[in-house]
Each structure stands twice: as C-alpha cells, then as structure tokens.
Enzyme design. Structure first.
Site, short mmCIF file in Angstrom:
data_model
loop_
_atom_site.label_atom_id
_atom_site.label_comp_id
_atom_site.label_asym_id
_atom_site.label_seq_id
_atom_site.Cartn_x
_atom_site.Cartn_y
_atom_site.Cartn_z
N ASP A 13 0.81 -1.22 0.00
CA ASP A 13 0.00 0.00 0.00
C ASP A 13 0.84 1.27 0.00
O ASP A 13 0.46 2.29 0.58
CB ASP A 13 -0.97 0.00 1.20
CG ASP A 13 -1.81 -1.27 1.22
OD1 ASP A 13 -2.21 -1.72 0.15
OD2 ASP A 13 -2.06 -1.79 2.33
N GLY A 40 -4.64 -4.45 -3.60
CA GLY A 40 -5.61 -3.39 -3.84
C GLY A 40 -4.84 -2.14 -4.23
O GLY A 40 -4.14 -1.57 -3.41
N HIS A 41 -4.91 -1.78 -5.51
CA HIS A 41 -4.15 -0.63 -6.00
C HIS A 41 -5.14 0.46 -6.41
O HIS A 41 -5.99 0.24 -7.26
CB HIS A 41 -3.28 -1.03 -7.19
CG HIS A 41 -2.21 -2.02 -6.84
ND1 HIS A 41 -1.19 -2.35 -7.70
CD2 HIS A 41 -1.98 -2.72 -5.71
CE1 HIS A 41 -0.39 -3.23 -7.10
NE2 HIS A 41 -0.85 -3.48 -5.90
N THR A 133 -5.84 -12.00 3.67
CA THR A 133 -7.01 -11.35 3.07
C THR A 133 -8.15 -12.34 2.86
O THR A 133 -9.23 -11.96 2.42
CB THR A 133 -6.63 -10.70 1.73
OG1 THR A 133 -6.11 -11.73 0.87
CG2 THR A 133 -5.58 -9.62 1.90
N GLN A 228 1.72 -6.51 -3.41
CA GLN A 228 2.38 -6.64 -2.10
C GLN A 228 3.72 -5.90 -2.08
O GLN A 228 3.85 -4.91 -2.77
CB GLN A 228 2.54 -8.11 -1.71
CG GLN A 228 1.23 -8.83 -1.46
CD GLN A 228 0.49 -9.17 -2.73
OE1 GLN A 228 1.04 -9.76 -3.64
NE2 GLN A 228 -0.75 -8.78 -2.83
N THR A 243 3.05 -12.73 2.52
CA THR A 243 2.17 -13.37 1.56
C THR A 243 2.92 -14.58 1.00
O THR A 243 4.05 -14.85 1.42
CB THR A 243 1.71 -12.37 0.47
OG1 THR A 243 0.65 -12.99 -0.28
CG2 THR A 243 2.85 -11.97 -0.46
N THR A 305 -9.70 -5.14 1.97
CA THR A 305 -10.52 -5.67 3.06
C THR A 305 -11.15 -4.57 3.92
O THR A 305 -11.96 -4.87 4.79
CB THR A 305 -9.66 -6.56 3.99
OG1 THR A 305 -8.55 -5.78 4.45
CG2 THR A 305 -9.15 -7.80 3.25
N GLY A 306 -10.75 -3.33 3.71
CA GLY A 306 -11.30 -2.23 4.49
C GLY A 306 -10.76 -2.17 5.92
O GLY A 306 -11.18 -1.33 6.71
N GLY A 417 5.35 12.05 -3.99
CA GLY A 417 3.90 12.20 -4.08
C GLY A 417 3.40 13.21 -3.08
O GLY A 417 3.77 13.17 -1.90
P1 GDP Z 1 -0.75 0.20 -3.57
O1 GDP Z 1 -1.37 -1.06 -3.07
O2 GDP Z 1 0.73 0.25 -3.37
O3 GDP Z 1 -1.12 0.51 -5.01
O4 GDP Z 1 -1.36 1.37 -2.69
P2 GDP Z 1 -2.91 1.58 -2.27
O5 GDP Z 1 -3.65 2.08 -3.47
O6 GDP Z 1 -3.43 0.38 -1.58
O7 GDP Z 1 -2.77 2.69 -1.15
C1 GDP Z 1 -2.21 3.93 -1.43
C2 GDP Z 1 -3.28 5.04 -1.17
O8 GDP Z 1 -2.64 6.28 -1.12
C3 GDP Z 1 -4.30 5.14 -2.28
O9 GDP Z 1 -5.52 5.52 -1.70
C4 GDP Z 1 -3.75 6.27 -3.16
O10 GDP Z 1 -4.77 6.97 -3.87
C5 GDP Z 1 -3.12 7.16 -2.14
N1 GDP Z 1 -1.92 7.90 -2.59
C6 GDP Z 1 -0.93 7.51 -3.41
N2 GDP Z 1 0.05 8.44 -3.48
C7 GDP Z 1 -0.35 9.46 -2.67
C8 GDP Z 1 0.23 10.71 -2.27
O11 GDP Z 1 1.33 11.07 -2.66
N3 GDP Z 1 -0.48 11.47 -1.36
C9 GDP Z 1 -1.69 11.08 -0.88
N4 GDP Z 1 -2.31 11.88 0.00
N5 GDP Z 1 -2.27 9.92 -1.23
C10 GDP Z 1 -1.60 9.12 -2.10
P1 IMO Z 2 -0.93 -4.33 -2.19
O1 IMO Z 2 -0.54 -4.88 -3.54
C1 IMO Z 2 -0.93 -4.83 2.15
C2 IMO Z 2 -0.98 -8.95 3.64
C3 IMO Z 2 -2.21 -9.43 4.40
C4 IMO Z 2 -1.58 -10.43 5.35
C5 IMO Z 2 -0.48 -11.05 4.50
C6 IMO Z 2 -0.87 -12.40 3.90
O2 IMO Z 2 -2.21 -3.57 -2.18
O3 IMO Z 2 0.21 -3.59 -1.57
P2 IMO Z 2 -2.49 -13.07 1.89
O4 IMO Z 2 -3.95 -12.88 1.71
O5 IMO Z 2 -1.64 -12.45 0.81
O6 IMO Z 2 -2.10 -14.51 2.13
O7 IMO Z 2 -2.14 -12.30 3.29
O8 IMO Z 2 -0.18 -10.12 3.48
N1 IMO Z 2 -1.24 -8.41 2.30
C7 IMO Z 2 -1.17 -7.10 2.00
N2 IMO Z 2 -0.96 -6.02 2.79
N3 IMO Z 2 -1.08 -4.67 0.82
C8 IMO Z 2 -1.26 -5.74 0.01
O9 IMO Z 2 -1.27 -5.66 -1.32
C9 IMO Z 2 -1.36 -7.03 0.60
N4 IMO Z 2 -1.56 -8.28 0.13
C10 IMO Z 2 -1.47 -9.11 1.17
O10 IMO Z 2 -2.84 -8.37 5.07
O11 IMO Z 2 -0.95 -9.74 6.42
MG MG Z 3 -2.84 -1.69 -1.75
#
Ligand code: GDP
Ligand code: IMO
Ligand code: MG
Length: 432
Positions: A13, A40-41, A133, A228, A243, A305-306, A417
């Site tokens: 994330d 979750g991207h 997850t 991840q 993971t 997962t929220g 960012g």
């Molecule tokens: P990922 O799994 O690595 O793609 O990241 P996620 O999308 O799960 O979580 C990143 C969150 O941060 C998302 O809600 C993006 O929209 C937000 N985000 C990404 N870059 C920035 C930033 O530079 N500033 C802020 N405030 N939010 C950002």
């Molecule tokens: P992105 O791509 C954050 C974590 C789960 C758990 C562990 C194992 O959005 O960065 P799994 O279901 O993969 O067997 O769970 O890995 N996990 C993540 N945490 N971002 C993710 O993906 C994740 N994918 C899995 O929360 O701790």
């Molecule tokens: Mg994510």
C-alpha cells in the site's frame, strides 16, 4: 527499450498503483507478475472539469487504465476467475477498453476449496494467525509448489481438468471434512465453476513470456507492477507474516518470463511513513495519537478488506534493505503531504536490539520482533504542499526531509507524491 519493475519497499500500500498509472502513458505493456486479488491498487485520475475518477484494482494491472498500453497477467499470478470477470465488467461499465488484456496460460487458478482453506486455517491458527485477506492466495501457491495446482491452460481440456481436480480434491476434501468439518465443493461443482469462464477467457490466453520478450526485441517498454511488497515477500519478508509469492524484483522475472538481464530499472515505491495490514512485527508502529493522526490524514484503510492499517514512522532500515534486495535504482516517496503539520517528524535510522545497535535488518526473526527504533527527529513544515510540482515548490523543511530520507535509504528519490492524483507529483529525475 528495457524492462522496468515497480516494487513495494515496505509492507504494501505504498502507492504502486499511482506510480504505475503515472508511467502508463510511456510504456507499451504493464504486467502483474505476482499475487492475486489480495492486492488493492488505487488509481485516481483527474478529469478536465476538475473532478476525479477513482479506481480500485485487485487482480488487473493498473496499466489497464492507460489507453494504448497492453495489460498482462503473468505466469506468477494466482487468478480467481470470478473476480477477474467482475473486475473487467465493472471497468467496461465505466467506459474502459479492456480488450487488450493478455493472460498467461501458466498462471494458476484459485478454486473454491482454496478460499475455504485460507479462511478455516486462519481461524484454526487463532492467535498465531497471519491476518490474510482470505482470498485463497496461500493455499493456491502451496498447491503450485506441491505440483497439484490447476493452471489456466487446464481449463480448456475438460478431461485433464477433471483429472487434476479429482487429484487435488482427493487430499483437500479429506482435510476440509476431517480436520475442519467443512463440506468441500465436489469435483463436478469445481469443474463447472472453472469451465464456466472458458469461453470468455480463451481469446486472452497466450504465452505471455514470449509476447513480452518479443515486445522487448522490438524496442518496446515493459513495466512490471508488483503486488504486495518486499517485507511481505515469501523469501525476503518478515516470514511467516508474509504473503505466499515473490513480490521483489527477482519475482518480477520468474513471474513474467523476462530474464534478469533485461531488467534495467527497479523503481521502489516507499511511503513517507510506514503502514502494515495484518499481523507481524512492525518496529516503528505507533499506538498513540500520532498513529491515529497518520491513519486519519492518510486515509489508511485497506483497499481490499477495508481493515484499518497499522501506522508508524518512516523506517530507513527497511528502506535500505528493500534497496539492497531489489537493486532499487530510483525511489518514489509517496504521501509526503500526509506529514504536513507536525512539529517534528521522527525517522528510524537503526534498531536497538537488547542493547545492541543494528544498522541492517536483523537476520534473526526474534531480534526483529524485539527491535526498538532509534529515531532522528527532523523539523516539520506547516505549508500545504499538495500543489507543489517542483522540488523548489516544497517548503525548505520538506525538502530537507526528502534529502535526509534519501541519504539514509540507499537510492535516489526521483519523485515525491503530494496527493492521490497523478498530477500531484514532484518529479526530481525523469523516471523513464
Ligand atoms: P498500492 O497497493 O501500493 O497501489 O497502494 P494503495 O492504493 O493500496 O494505497 C495507497 C493510497 O494512497 C491510495 O488511496 C492512493 O490513492 C493514495 N496515494 C498515493 N500516493 C499518494 C500521495 O502522494 N499522497 C496522498 N495523500 N495519497 C496518495
Ligand atoms: P498491495 O498490492 C498490504 C498482507 C495481508 C496479510 C499477509 C498475507 O495492495 O500492496 P495473503 O492474503 O496475501 O495470504 O495475506 O499479506 N497483504 C497485503 N498487505 N497490501 C497488500 O497488497 C497485501 N496483500 C497481502 O494483510 O498480512
Ligand atoms: Mg494496496
């Protein structure tokens, strides 16, 4: 042109989706090479009228949103077919052209028994649970390694599919009924579940390794987008709280069929602070108002997962580790805007483990569990930085934060960012 990998440098994330989207217009292919719908991207795309469109991608590579770019699901991915088509349908409804998607014939599929096993084993583990997850990721990779997995290509031959499902259910059925008291799906139900998608899937399936290498031969650019992150990687992460796939740059090669010699750039995505979802050690985790502040301002709730994400300060030890394990050439430092308004911003520079200073990740798991961060306290800034577009636009203390973190983290910080949308980025060195 080269192959370029985007990897997460922390526990996920970090903003990989935004970074992929940022580069999407300049690349020909975007490949998801590991994981499945545990990812979750989030991608936020600004519209001409000033509004913005938000997309949450799980199984599809973020490049699917870039017109002209071919999205690919590589051999290293595990695919829940129902989720794949739900995601595709939802994008089509929003006017996205998904017709170019290619899916590896060698990717593995997640079947019902693996989703069930994921959930029941977590319950069974109790306090030793991973906090997965619940999407069936771990059991499906376990089947792959045990050589009893079902691959995309198996779906198109009903006889072979039935044989393989019978083989794997022979064992899993016993485990589910006798240990977990669950009735597993029958062979017929499972074959039916997987065959239901065969017709729609067929035109997308190909030898994606061949397609990608031929594209590179033609001089096209291939971007490999990790799910991840480094500390969740099954080899290099905080095992067993990881993971089950290879989320690092090595995994980008095995999960796509692109050889390491073609990978010229590795972009590490690192948040200006740290978050983690699920269980496992996290030295800089905050349990006070600062943690709550980061969660609130950074909207740190899981895209998949929220769940509320655990929050803590920036950890330069793990950033250095990620730089080393992945061969990071450039970092993108995300969410710097979230740190605005703090008097002092602590950054972890090393750990104290039972009185001994560690500048590198301790190799022993128990030591990492006991690691106490040694902090340097940098000066904060109060100005709104969300409109900054050049490094000079940032307040001087924000500039110093970026420079200090760069100095400690083992690779240059090429972009910063300052907000969720693509435009909210300060570029210091062009990434491609
Ligand atoms: P990922 O799994 O690595 O793609 O990241 P996620 O999308 O799960 O979580 C990143 C969150 O941060 C998302 O809600 C993006 O929209 C937000 N985000 C990404 N870059 C920035 C930033 O530079 N500033 C802020 N405030 N939010 C950002
Ligand atoms: P992105 O791509 C954050 C974590 C789960 C758990 C562990 C194992 O959005 O960065 P799994 O279901 O993969 O067997 O769970 O890995 N996990 C993540 N945490 N971002 C993710 O993906 C994740 N994918 C899995 O929360 O701790
Ligand atoms: Mg994510």
């Amino acid at each position: 042109m080269p192959a370029i990998a985007i990897i997460g440098a922390q526990w996920g994330d970090e903003g990989k989706g935004k970074a992929t989207d940022l580069l999407g217009d300049r690349v020909d292919y975007v490949v998801k090479f590991n994981g499945g719908n545990n990812a979750g991207h989030t991608v936020v795309i600004g519209q001409p009228d000033g509004s913005s469109e938000k997309y949450a991608l799980h199984l599809l590579p973020s490049g699917i949103l870039s017109p002209g770019c071919t999205p690919v699901i590589g051999n290293g991915v595990v695919i829940d077919l129902a989720v794949l088509f739900q995601e595709l349908d939802a994008l089509v409804e929003r006017g996205i052209d998904v017709s170019r998607l290619k899916v590896s014939a060698n990717a593995h599929v997640i079947a019902d028994y693996n989703r069930t096993l994921d959930k029941v084993t977590e319950r069974f583990l109790g306090s030793r649970r991973i906090g997965t997850t619940g999407r069936g990721i771990g059991p499906t990779y376990a089947d792959k390694m045990n050589r009893v997995g079902i691959r995309i290509q198996d779906i198109f031959d009903e006889k072979i599919l039935r044989q393989k499902v019978e083989g794997v259910l022979d064992l899993k059925g016993q485990v589910l009924t006798k240990i977990y008291n669950r009735r597993p799906a029958t062979v017929d139900e499972t074959v039916e579940e997987l065959r239901a998608y065969a017709e729609r899937l067929a035109p997308m399936v190909c030898d994606t390794g061949l397609v990608l290498n031929q594209a590179l031969d033609r001089g096209e650019t291939v971007l490999l987008e990790a799910g991840q992150a480094t500390l969740l990687d099954v080899d290099h992460g905080t095992y067993p709280f990881v993971t089950s796939s290879s989320a690092t740059s090595g995994g980008a090669c095995t999960g796509s069929g692109i050889p390491p010699t073609r990978l010229e750039q590795v972009i590490g995505i690192v948040k200006a602070y740290t978050t983690r979802v699920g269980e496992g050690p996290f030295p800089t985790e905050l349990f006070d108002d600062h943690g709550e502040h980061l969660r609130k301002v950074g909207a740190e709730y899981g895209t998949t997962t929220g769940r509320p994400r655990r929050c803590g300060w920036y950890d330069a030890v793990i950033a250095r580790y990620a730089a080393r394990v992945n061969g990071v050439t450039d970092f993108v430092l995300t969410k710097l805007d979230v740190l605005t308004g703090l008097e002092k911003v602590p950054v972890c520079v090393a750990y104290d483990v039972d009185g001994v200073r560690h500048d590198e990740m301790p190799v022993n798991q128990s030591d990492f569990h006991h690691a106490v961060p040694i902090y340097e306290h940098l000066d904060g800034w109060w100005e709104d930085i969300s409109e900054a577009r050049t490094f000079a636009d940032l307040p001087v203390n924000a500039q110093r934060y970026v420079e200090a973190v760069e100095e400690m983290s083992g690779a240059r910080i090429s972009a910063v960012g300052v907000g969720p949308s693509r435009a909210a980025t300060v570029v210091r060195h062009e990434l491609i």
